[in-house]
Design a protein around this motif. Structure first.
Motif, PDB file in Angstrom:
ATOM      1  N   THR A   1       0.812  -1.234   0.000  1.00  0.00           N
ATOM      2  CA  THR A   1       0.000   0.000   0.000  1.00  0.00           C
ATOM      3  C   THR A   1       0.835   1.268   0.000  1.00  0.00           C
ATOM      4  N   GLY A   2       2.095   1.198   0.502  1.00  0.00           N
ATOM      5  CA  GLY A   2       2.821   2.446   0.737  1.00  0.00           C
ATOM      6  C   GLY A   2       2.035   3.284   1.734  1.00  0.00           C
ATOM      7  N   ASP A   3       2.295   4.572   1.780  1.00  0.00           N
ATOM      8  CA  ASP A   3       1.552   5.471   2.679  1.00  0.00           C
ATOM      9  C   ASP A   3       0.329   5.969   1.922  1.00  0.00           C
ATOM     10  N   TRP A   4      -0.820   5.862   2.547  1.00  0.00           N
ATOM     11  CA  TRP A   4      -2.044   6.199   1.823  1.00  0.00           C
ATOM     12  C   TRP A   4      -3.112   6.647   2.795  1.00  0.00           C
ATOM     13  N   LYS A   5      -4.173   7.228   2.276  1.00  0.00           N
ATOM     14  CA  LYS A   5      -5.389   7.476   3.020  1.00  0.00           C
ATOM     15  C   LYS A   5      -6.509   7.590   1.993  1.00  0.00           C
ATOM     16  N   LEU A   6      -7.731   7.671   2.476  1.00  0.00           N
ATOM     17  CA  LEU A   6      -8.833   7.949   1.555  1.00  0.00           C
ATOM     18  C   LEU A   6      -9.205   9.408   1.770  1.00  0.00           C
ATOM     19  N   ASP A   7      -9.077  10.185   0.726  1.00  0.00           N
ATOM     20  CA  ASP A   7      -9.425  11.593   0.830  1.00  0.00           C
ATOM     21  C   ASP A   7     -10.120  11.947  -0.476  1.00  0.00           C
ATOM     22  N   PRO A   8     -11.451  12.166  -0.411  1.00  0.00           N
ATOM     23  CA  PRO A   8     -12.171  12.453  -1.663  1.00  0.00           C
ATOM     24  C   PRO A   8     -11.739  13.783  -2.278  1.00  0.00           C
ATOM     25  N   THR A   9     -11.181  14.689  -1.452  1.00  0.00           N
ATOM     26  CA  THR A   9     -10.775  16.005  -1.971  1.00  0.00           C
ATOM     27  C   THR A   9      -9.347  16.320  -1.504  1.00  0.00           C
ATOM     28  N   PRO A  10      -8.379  15.699  -2.143  1.00  0.00           N
ATOM     29  CA  PRO A  10      -6.994  15.858  -1.665  1.00  0.00           C
ATOM     30  C   PRO A  10      -6.304  17.154  -2.107  1.00  0.00           C
ATOM     31  N   ILE A  11      -7.021  18.018  -2.829  1.00  0.00           N
ATOM     32  CA  ILE A  11      -6.498  19.294  -3.331  1.00  0.00           C
ATOM     33  C   ILE A  11      -5.492  19.076  -4.465  1.00  0.00           C
ATOM     34  N   ILE A  12      -4.535  18.199  -4.254  1.00  0.00           N
ATOM     35  CA  ILE A  12      -3.545  17.933  -5.306  1.00  0.00           C
ATOM     36  C   ILE A  12      -3.598  16.466  -5.692  1.00  0.00           C
ATOM     37  N   GLY A  13      -3.620  16.208  -6.991  1.00  0.00           N
ATOM     38  CA  GLY A  13      -3.608  14.832  -7.484  1.00  0.00           C
ATOM     39  C   GLY A  13      -4.962  14.177  -7.332  1.00  0.00           C
ATOM     40  N   PRO A  14      -5.085  12.967  -7.893  1.00  0.00           N
ATOM     41  CA  PRO A  14      -6.372  12.277  -7.847  1.00  0.00           C
ATOM     42  C   PRO A  14      -6.614  11.666  -6.469  1.00  0.00           C
ATOM     43  N   PRO A  15      -7.891  11.407  -6.108  1.00  0.00           N
ATOM     44  CA  PRO A  15      -8.139  10.634  -4.887  1.00  0.00           C
ATOM     45  C   PRO A  15      -7.609   9.215  -5.072  1.00  0.00           C
ATOM     46  N   THR A  16      -7.519   8.474  -3.989  1.00  0.00           N
ATOM     47  CA  THR A  16      -7.074   7.078  -4.053  1.00  0.00           C
ATOM     48  C   THR A  16      -7.897   6.313  -5.091  1.00  0.00           C
ATOM     49  N   ASP A  17      -7.197   5.557  -5.945  1.00  0.00           N
ATOM     50  CA  ASP A  17      -7.819   4.918  -7.109  1.00  0.00           C
ATOM     51  C   ASP A  17      -8.645   3.687  -6.695  1.00  0.00           C
ATOM     52  N   GLU A  18      -9.866   3.984  -6.245  1.00  0.00           N
ATOM     53  CA  GLU A  18     -10.756   2.931  -5.750  1.00  0.00           C
ATOM     54  C   GLU A  18     -11.060   1.887  -6.827  1.00  0.00           C
ATOM     55  N   ARG A  19     -11.234   2.361  -8.059  1.00  0.00           N
ATOM     56  CA  ARG A  19     -11.604   1.453  -9.142  1.00  0.00           C
ATOM     57  C   ARG A  19     -10.534   0.378  -9.329  1.00  0.00           C
ATOM     58  N   LYS A  20      -9.286   0.819  -9.340  1.00  0.00           N
ATOM     59  CA  LYS A  20      -8.181  -0.114  -9.553  1.00  0.00           C
ATOM     60  C   LYS A  20      -8.061  -1.102  -8.391  1.00  0.00           C
ATOM     61  N   LEU A  21      -8.297  -0.619  -7.199  1.00  0.00           N
ATOM     62  CA  LEU A  21      -8.173  -1.479  -6.025  1.00  0.00           C
ATOM     63  C   LEU A  21      -9.308  -2.511  -5.984  1.00  0.00           C
ATOM     64  N   ARG A  22     -10.513  -2.074  -6.345  1.00  0.00           N
ATOM     65  CA  ARG A  22     -11.638  -3.016  -6.424  1.00  0.00           C
ATOM     66  C   ARG A  22     -11.364  -4.072  -7.504  1.00  0.00           C
ATOM     67  N   ALA A  23     -10.775  -3.615  -8.622  1.00  0.00           N
ATOM     68  CA  ALA A  23     -10.478  -4.554  -9.712  1.00  0.00           C
ATOM     69  C   ALA A  23      -9.455  -5.589  -9.255  1.00  0.00           C
ATOM     70  N   LEU A  24      -8.512  -5.160  -8.421  1.00  0.00           N
ATOM     71  CA  LEU A  24      -7.532  -6.110  -7.886  1.00  0.00           C
ATOM     72  C   LEU A  24      -8.251  -7.152  -7.026  1.00  0.00           C
ATOM     73  N   GLY A  25      -9.244  -6.694  -6.256  1.00  0.00           N
ATOM     74  CA  GLY A  25     -10.032  -7.626  -5.453  1.00  0.00           C
ATOM     75  C   GLY A  25     -10.721  -8.673  -6.322  1.00  0.00           C
ATOM     76  N   GLU A  26     -11.227  -8.226  -7.469  1.00  0.00           N
ATOM     77  CA  GLU A  26     -11.873  -9.160  -8.399  1.00  0.00           C
ATOM     78  C   GLU A  26     -10.866 -10.142  -8.996  1.00  0.00           C
ATOM     79  N   GLU A  27      -9.703  -9.582  -9.354  1.00  0.00           N
ATOM     80  CA  GLU A  27      -8.659 -10.400  -9.985  1.00  0.00           C
ATOM     81  C   GLU A  27      -8.095 -11.417  -8.992  1.00  0.00           C
ATOM     82  N   GLY A  28      -8.047 -11.014  -7.718  1.00  0.00           N
ATOM     83  CA  GLY A  28      -7.494 -11.885  -6.677  1.00  0.00           C
ATOM     84  C   GLY A  28      -6.213 -11.321  -6.115  1.00  0.00           C
ATOM     85  N   CYS A  29      -6.186 -11.165  -4.795  1.00  0.00           N
ATOM     86  CA  CYS A  29      -4.994 -10.621  -4.143  1.00  0.00           C
ATOM     87  C   CYS A  29      -4.523 -11.606  -3.082  1.00  0.00           C
ATOM     88  N   LEU A  30      -3.290 -12.039  -3.235  1.00  0.00           N
ATOM     89  CA  LEU A  30      -2.729 -12.979  -2.275  1.00  0.00           C
ATOM     90  C   LEU A  30      -2.422 -12.285  -0.954  1.00  0.00           C
TER      91      LEU A  30
END
Ligand SMILES: [Zn+2]
Ligand SMILES: [Zn+2]
Length: 554
Positions: free
Chosen positions: A164-193
């Protein structure tokens, strides 16, 4: 490359402590292993390590495995993740991967250090996917307190890992995109060891507020200020820098940058596009010319660093920047444990001058860049890993993170420490240990934490030293008065006896009490004198100094 039969994880730093992150992932078949490193950070030394600037991971193990090290991926540009690169990369010389802001901040830092090596960094676009030897790595943008923080999806033939590195969930982080929920959910679908995850705030319930909430508070405070305003924050927090700049502009004020680290980050943030639309900041020379209600000083030194801008301002020692009664200082920061006294000194200095001090105790002027429990639970619900390994935390944080992961339905939680070698697949568990220790950056040198150097220095600081020089003939006759010197020891005992005299008498008495043949043995004299001097001083002081005896035979 032979087919890998094992997927391994070995943290060399950052587990059981916050700082000095260095994680290794390994693919192996029997004795042959290929390693990929993630992050290479430092810790900051406290007052318990006198004279030491930084603590670095001892990479002896990696140096031995250098031929099998296929690369180092940096998750973001915080010092606890990339601060050891300048000192340690020359010992590894492996390919280094980072996103543009991290690479640019490293380059700016490197140019500021005279002997820093030229580290060729492979710059990667956000969200990209690339191969590091047999590891396929995909960057996942996550919100944090610096631009371009990345989680890594590490795909291997034996399973997928989310680091994960250092992270948080912030819908309005001012700079950069919010945490990429779509990609993380897709990893869940794909399977995460396995999920190897940030534990910093695992003891804090709920969710951390957003950077945007902090921006609102800063805007209100600066709009309501009558006199000058100074804001101090971590230099690398570009979102905060932007929030201060916008708050200043809204109040008709200009921003003056005070402190080298702040100016360096500003420059890099402008180069990489993170301060677009923000008026140029003024240099420190402009400060004196701006009316009091037209300026905001953005300063380094939020941790009480004595040489940083804010400490010098608080002591009225800064050549350009002064504050006075009626002005305001905002600590848009959290005091890192260990720095409380230094920060307290600065706050008291400011308050004594009649300056209003705002901290996160009373106002929402800072948020953490790490996830609280509700955010962590949400990540587990998205990714649904089979194994959780808490990292980036002290023992309590790791244990709480482990419990949370179990409650979130993770079947296997592996608690580990620096130097543990874990197998993720097949049959997850601790299989071995690898050498893991610490190095101290001491002046220009890197020294092992296991040598006596710093322990000796601490002893000297605690109880001083007595130095004795004796000149003896070959027959053991004393040819001159002994030379006795005391450093760091009280001058007098409680009953007004000179400590120097006590030590001197102990030297003479011991010498005279030695049988003549013994006086011819310099080592025996040294030992006896040393023991006697320490005991004599201790009997008056209840503390034993270091004692150094030199017998010169002529
Ligand atoms: Zn960080
Ligand atoms: Zn960190």
């Amino acid at each position: 490359m032979p087919v890998a039969t094992e997927l391994l994880f070995a943290p060399l730093g950052g587990v059981g402590e916050i700082g000095m992150n260095l994680a290794l992932y390994g693919l192996g078949d029997g004795g042959n292993r290929t390693w990929m490193a993630v992050d290479l950070g430092v810790s900051f030394a406290g007052e318990d390590l006198p004279g030491v600037d930084l603590i670095l991971p001892d990479i002896g193990f990696l140096m031995e495995e250098r031929r099998n090290l296929v690369g180092l991926v940096l998750t973001h540009a915080h010092e606890d993740h990339f601060g050891a690169l300048i000192d340690l990369w020359p010992k590894l010389r492996c390919p280094v991967y980072a996103t543009p802001f991290t690479a640019a901040l490293f380059e700016a830092k490197r140019l500021g250090e005279p002997l820093a090596p030229d580290v060729p960094i492979k710059v990667l676009p956000l969200g990209s996917r690339f191969d590091v030897g047999p590891f396929n790595v995909e960057l996942v943008s996550v919100a944090h307190s610096i631009p371009e923080s990345n989680a890594l999806i590490i795909r291997t033939p034996l399973g997928n890992v989310l680091h994960t590195g250092d992270w948080k969930l912030d819908p309005t982080p001012i700079i950069g995109p919010p945490t990429d929920e779509r990609k993380l959910r897709a990893l869940g679908e794909e399977g995460c060891l396995a999920l190897i995850g940030d534990s910093t705030n695992a003891v804090r319930d709920g969710r951390s507020p957003s950077e945007a909430d902090v921006a609102v508070t800063l805007r209100e405070l600066i709009a309501g200020a009558k006199g000058r305003v100074a804001v101090t924050t971590f230099a690398s927090n570009v979102a905060r820098m932007r929030a201060v700049a916008e708050a200043a502009a809204a109040a008709g004020r200009e921003v003056v940058v005070v402190g080298r680290a702040m100016a360096r980050v500003e420059q890099v943030a402008r180069e990489t596009g993170y301060l677009e639309g923000i008026a140029d900041f003024r240099t420190v020379e402009a400060y004196g010319y701006l009316p009091h209600d037209k300026v905001v000083a953005l300063c380094t030194g939020s941790q009480g660093e004595p040489r940083a801008a804010l400490a010098r301002i608080a002591e009225d020692q800064h050549p350009e920047v002064t504050l006075s009664k009626g002005d305001m200082v905002i600590f848009s920061s959290r005091t890192i444990p260990g720095n409380e006294k230094a920060v307290g000194r600065i706050i008291n200095g400011l308050v004594r001058q009649g300056i209003e001090v705002i901290t996160d105790r009373t106002h929402l002027v800072h948020v953490s860049g790490h996830p609280r429990r509700a955010e962590m639970a949400e990540l587990y619900a998205w990714v649904r890993p089979r194994i959780a390994i808490p990292v980036h935390g002290e023992a309590l944080h790791l244990a709480e993170h482990g419990k949370l992961a179990r409650a979130a339905g993770v079947g296997e939680v592996l608690l580990c420490g620096d130097g543990d070698l874990l197998r993720l697949a097949p049959d997850p568990g601790l299989i071995d240990e690898v050498p893991a220790a610490r190095l101290y950056k001491d002046g220009a040198l890197l020294i092992s934490a296991e040598t006596r150097t710093v322990a000796d220095r601490r002893r000297l600081g605690f109880s001083g030293i007595v130095i004795v020089a004796l000149v003896l003939s070959e027959k053991g006759e004393m040819l001159a008065d002994p030379d006795v010197e005391l450093i760091g020891i009280p001058e007098e005992s409680a009953d007004k006896l000179s400590m120097h005299g006590i030590a001197y008498d102990a030297v003479i008495d011991t010498y005279e009490s030695l049988p003549k043949p013994r006086r011819r043995d310099p080592q025996a004299v040294e030992e006896a004198v040393k023991r006697a001097v320490r005991a004599a001083i201790a009997s008056h002081w209840q503390k034993k100094p270091i004692c150094l005896v030199q017998v010169i035979t002529v």
